[in-house]
Design a protein around this motif. Structure first.
Motif, PDB file in Angstrom:
ATOM      1  N   TYR B  32      -1.514 -10.885   7.950  1.00 56.01           N
ATOM      2  CA  TYR B  32      -2.626 -11.816   7.768  1.00 56.01           C
ATOM      3  C   TYR B  32      -3.424 -11.507   6.501  1.00 56.01           C
ATOM      4  O   TYR B  32      -3.559 -10.345   6.109  1.00 56.01           O
ATOM      5  N   SER B  33      -3.992 -12.553   5.934  1.00 59.38           N
ATOM      6  CA  SER B  33      -4.961 -12.384   4.865  1.00 59.38           C
ATOM      7  C   SER B  33      -6.356 -12.178   5.462  1.00 59.38           C
ATOM      8  O   SER B  33      -6.611 -12.537   6.622  1.00 59.38           O
ATOM      9  N   TRP B  50     -10.473 -13.641  -0.986  1.00 61.07           N
ATOM     10  CA  TRP B  50      -9.587 -13.164   0.064  1.00 61.07           C
ATOM     11  C   TRP B  50      -8.440 -12.370  -0.512  1.00 61.07           C
ATOM     12  O   TRP B  50      -8.179 -12.427  -1.733  1.00 61.07           O
ATOM     13  N   ASN B  52      -4.355 -11.021   0.474  1.00 58.28           N
ATOM     14  CA  ASN B  52      -3.163 -10.972   1.316  1.00 58.28           C
ATOM     15  C   ASN B  52      -2.932  -9.507   1.649  1.00 58.28           C
ATOM     16  O   ASN B  52      -2.619  -8.701   0.765  1.00 58.28           O
ATOM     17  N   ASN B  57      -2.185  -9.498  -3.008  1.00 61.08           N
ATOM     18  CA  ASN B  57      -2.650 -10.574  -3.884  1.00 61.08           C
ATOM     19  C   ASN B  57      -4.041 -11.027  -3.475  1.00 61.08           C
ATOM     20  O   ASN B  57      -4.360 -11.110  -2.284  1.00 61.08           O
ATOM     21  N   SER B  99      -7.733 -14.530   8.309  1.00 60.11           N
ATOM     22  CA  SER B  99      -7.353 -15.898   7.978  1.00 60.11           C
ATOM     23  C   SER B  99      -6.463 -16.499   9.059  1.00 60.11           C
ATOM     24  O   SER B  99      -5.563 -15.844   9.595  1.00 60.11           O
TER      25      SER B  99
END
Lengths: 111, 118
Positions: B32-33, B50, B52, B57, B99
């Protein structure tokens, strides 16, 4: 800058239904089916109530429902209860640089 | 059960930096991000950026892009948010949130109050 506009406050008596509206500017609600709603009660973190316009997470009462028409999304609370008091925020995908774009919040009061 | 636990309240002087952590448990951390969102007094919730958690990222809000860094330590299931060059207007409660899909957050940390005061 794109913004989401909500009424400052909505109130209702126990058992009644209320609806909170959220109107989006360009390239927000009207463009994407990615609207979510959050409840925030005093001193607590936001809680996800609705996502992707109409979906309810596990554990959220079916008294909460979401809809969308054009550039306006709505959250309806049926059978209003005292425990529903709090601030409610709409949220829309606003593009890759703003995946969570929040409205100003609506204070719900149970009379 | 999913939990996000954040570090404690911080007080900083203007111009300083702050680092807030967010430890996840009860789920596959790298799947999950994680978003960072803040709420300043009297203001709306504001998305900051946010990450990843799987590949590291990041994406930042243009409002914060030049002074925020979000990072992760996958071995510790922890996400970090550093905000630099603090001003009085950065006084806020900062939240991490997991997220859900492209544009929602299903689990939130308890919040970290950052107070900027001279």
């Amino acid at each position: 800058q794109s913004v989401l506009t909500q009424p400052d406050s909505v109130s209702g008596s126990p058992g009644q239904s209320i609806t909170i509206s959220c109107t989006g500017a360009l390239r927000t609600i009207g463009t994407y089916n990615l609207v979510s709603w959050y409840q925030q009660q005093a001193g607590k973190a936001p809680k996800l109530m609705i996502y992707e316009v109409t979906k309810r997470p596990s554990g959220v009462s079916n008294r909460f429902s979401g809809s969308k028409s054009g550039s306006t999304a709505s959250l309806t609370i049926s059978g209003l209860q005292a425990e529903d008091e709090g601030d409610y925020y709409c949220c829309s995908f606003g593009g890759t640089t703003t995946p969570l774009l929040f409205g100003g919040g609506t204070r719900v009061t149970v009379l | 059960q999913v939990h996000l636990v954040q570090s404690g309240a911080e007080v900083r002087k203007p111009g300083a930096s702050v680092n807030v952590s967010c430890e996840g448990s009860g789920y596959s951390f790298t799947t999950y991000s994680i978003h960072w969102v803040r709420r300043a007094p009297g203001q709306r919730l504001e998305w900051m950026g946010w990450i990843n958690a799987g590949n590291g990222n990041t994406e930042y809000s243009p409002m914060f892009q030049h002074r925020v860094t979000i990072s992760r330590d996958a071995s510790a299931n922890t996400i970090y948010m550093e905000l630099r060059t603090l001003g009085l207007e950065d006084t806020a409660v900062y939240y991490c949130a997991r997220s859900l899909g492209r544009a929602a957050a299903d689990y939130w940390g308890q919040g970290t109050l950052v107070t900027v005061s001279s």
